[in-house]
Scaffold this active site. Structure first.
Site, short mmCIF file in Angstrom:
data_model
loop_
_atom_site.label_atom_id
_atom_site.label_comp_id
_atom_site.label_asym_id
_atom_site.label_seq_id
_atom_site.Cartn_x
_atom_site.Cartn_y
_atom_site.Cartn_z
N GLU A 60 -28.61 -40.03 110.76
CA GLU A 60 -28.65 -41.37 111.03
C GLU A 60 -28.60 -41.88 112.56
OE1 GLU A 60 -24.26 -40.51 110.54
OE2 GLU A 60 -26.28 -40.02 109.77
N ASN A 104 -23.74 -43.80 101.79
CA ASN A 104 -24.22 -42.85 101.15
C ASN A 104 -23.21 -42.49 100.00
OD1 ASN A 104 -26.88 -42.07 102.16
ND2 ASN A 104 -26.16 -40.74 103.62
N ASP A 132 -31.27 -43.96 102.18
CA ASP A 132 -32.69 -43.92 102.87
C ASP A 132 -33.31 -45.32 102.76
OD1 ASP A 132 -32.27 -41.11 102.61
OD2 ASP A 132 -33.50 -40.65 100.96
N HIS A 164 -27.57 -41.36 98.05
CA HIS A 164 -28.35 -41.01 99.07
C HIS A 164 -29.69 -41.87 99.29
CE1 HIS A 164 -26.13 -37.68 101.31
NE2 HIS A 164 -25.80 -37.51 99.87
#
Length: 373
Positions: free
Chosen positions: A295, A252, A261, A257
């Site tokens: 996560e 990240n 994802d 981000h």
């Protein structure tokens, strides 16, 4: 000595049986005007005829009750046997009316109206109109045969024409009204099914993780409680695994981000694919794989001891390690660490989960890309 348990019927069967009983009640209610007419001398059927009518009515409904209660009627398109019951009722009404004359005959034509009301349970406009045609033809044929055989006067013919026209007008209007109610019933049934489907979709969405499509923490917690309860009840143990993507924060921080994802989505897809080869986990009703948060992922393995759980997770770990994640920042490689725990006798689900979390922490501390239990 205990008696034999009563048979349990489903909701639709119970409804069909109640309708047949309602039809029998309608028959029996007509015994009152019939008896009055017989007593007043307005009928040639006599008391023996009333007994025959009663026997036939009970027999018709008895056969329908037996066919529905036994499940035999379910082989037909209309398990309620509504049309055969209505046809039988019409024939019985025509046969009975033959023995009545004068005002009594006019009153007992209400038998046909009662039959049409019974049709509200399932007839549409087309079948109602077919029933109207059958009734009209049957009554016209009966009246014509009676009047011609008796050499009736013109007034008698006119009176019978009056009864016939009134019967046709009433049954036609009832056909359209009944068809209208049938259309309302169909719309309500359709709307109910759509509402049930929408509620099911909402329920599914409420337990799904929006990003990965896996089940979310809420569902996993419920599923863990269910499995724990089942284990206590039937003595069948199970294992739980908590999985955490290694160095995910670095992904990240380095790539953003959005890329994180993408990794999560592909990671979930790999776990889902591997879960198909795992006994119990891959079965849709079990719903044992999901995103626990961030996560972190969870897998519940029903009926699986710790050794078996380790084999399953090692296969998943190897699959993740050898699969590059295709992202907008280019191919990335990721690994995961996992903590495993097998349920102990009478152990609360939260205690089991705590042990799996502690094992995950040890896996992280020991260098990551490994399993600990």
């Amino acid at each position: 000595m205990s008696g034999r348990p009563a048979r349990q019927f489903d909701r639709e069967t119970r409804l069909r049986l109640r309708r047949v009983c309602l039809g029998l009640l309608s028959y029996l209610m007509f015994l009152v005007p019939m008896s009055i007419a017989v007593h007043a001398g307005s009928s040639t059927m006599g008391w023996s005829g009333v007994a025959v009518f009663t026997g036939l009515a009970v027999s018709i409904n008895g056969v329908a009750l037996a066919a529905i209660a036994s499940g035999w009627s379910k082989r037909f398109a209309d398990p309620s046997l509504l049309v055969p019951q209505l046809v039988a009722a019409m024939l019985l009404a025509l046969g009975m009316i033959h023995f009545f004359e004068g005002e009594a005959r006019s009153v007992l034509l209400l038998l046909f109206v009662a039959v049409f009301f019974f049709g509200l349970f399932g007839l549409d406009t087309r079948r109602y109109l077919l029933l109207t045609i059958g009734t009209a033809v049957g009554y016209a044929g009966l009246s014509t045969w009676e009047l011609a055989s008796a050499g009736a006067s013109q007034d008698a013919w006119l009176m019978e024409a009056l009864r016939f026209s009134a019967l046709v007008v009433v049954t036609i209007w009832m056909s359209f009204i009944g068809g209208y109610f049938a259309s309302i019933r169909r719309r309500v049934a359709t709307q109910r099914k759509e509402l049930e489907a929408a509620n099911a979709r909402l329920r599914e969405l409420s337990i799904r993780d929006e990003l990965t499509g896996l089940y979310n923490r809420r569902h996993l917690t419920e599923r863990l409680e269910q499995e724990s309860e089942r284990s206590r009840r039937y003595g069948q143990g199970f294992s739980v695994a908590l999985i955490d993507i290694d160095h995910f924060k670095a992904i990240n921080d380095t790539h953003g981000h959005a890329v994180g994802d993408e990794v999560l989505v592909q990671f979930a897809a790999i776990l889902r694919l591997q879960a198909r080869f795992v006994d119990h986990v891959g079965q849709a009703p079990e719903r044992t794989l999901g995103r626990f948060g961030g996560e972190e992922f969870m897998i519940i393995l029903p009926g699986t001891p710790l050794a078996g759980a380790r084999v399953c997770l090692e296969r998943m770990r190897a699959a993740v390690a050898r699969t590059p994640f295709e992202t907008s920042a280019g191919p990335l490689v990721a690994t995961f660490s996992a903590g495993l725990a097998e349920q102990r006798e009478d152990e609360p689900s939260q205690a089991l989960l705590q042990r799996a979390d502690e094992a995950l922490y040890r896996a992280k501390q020991a260098g990551r890309d490994r399993l600990e239990s």
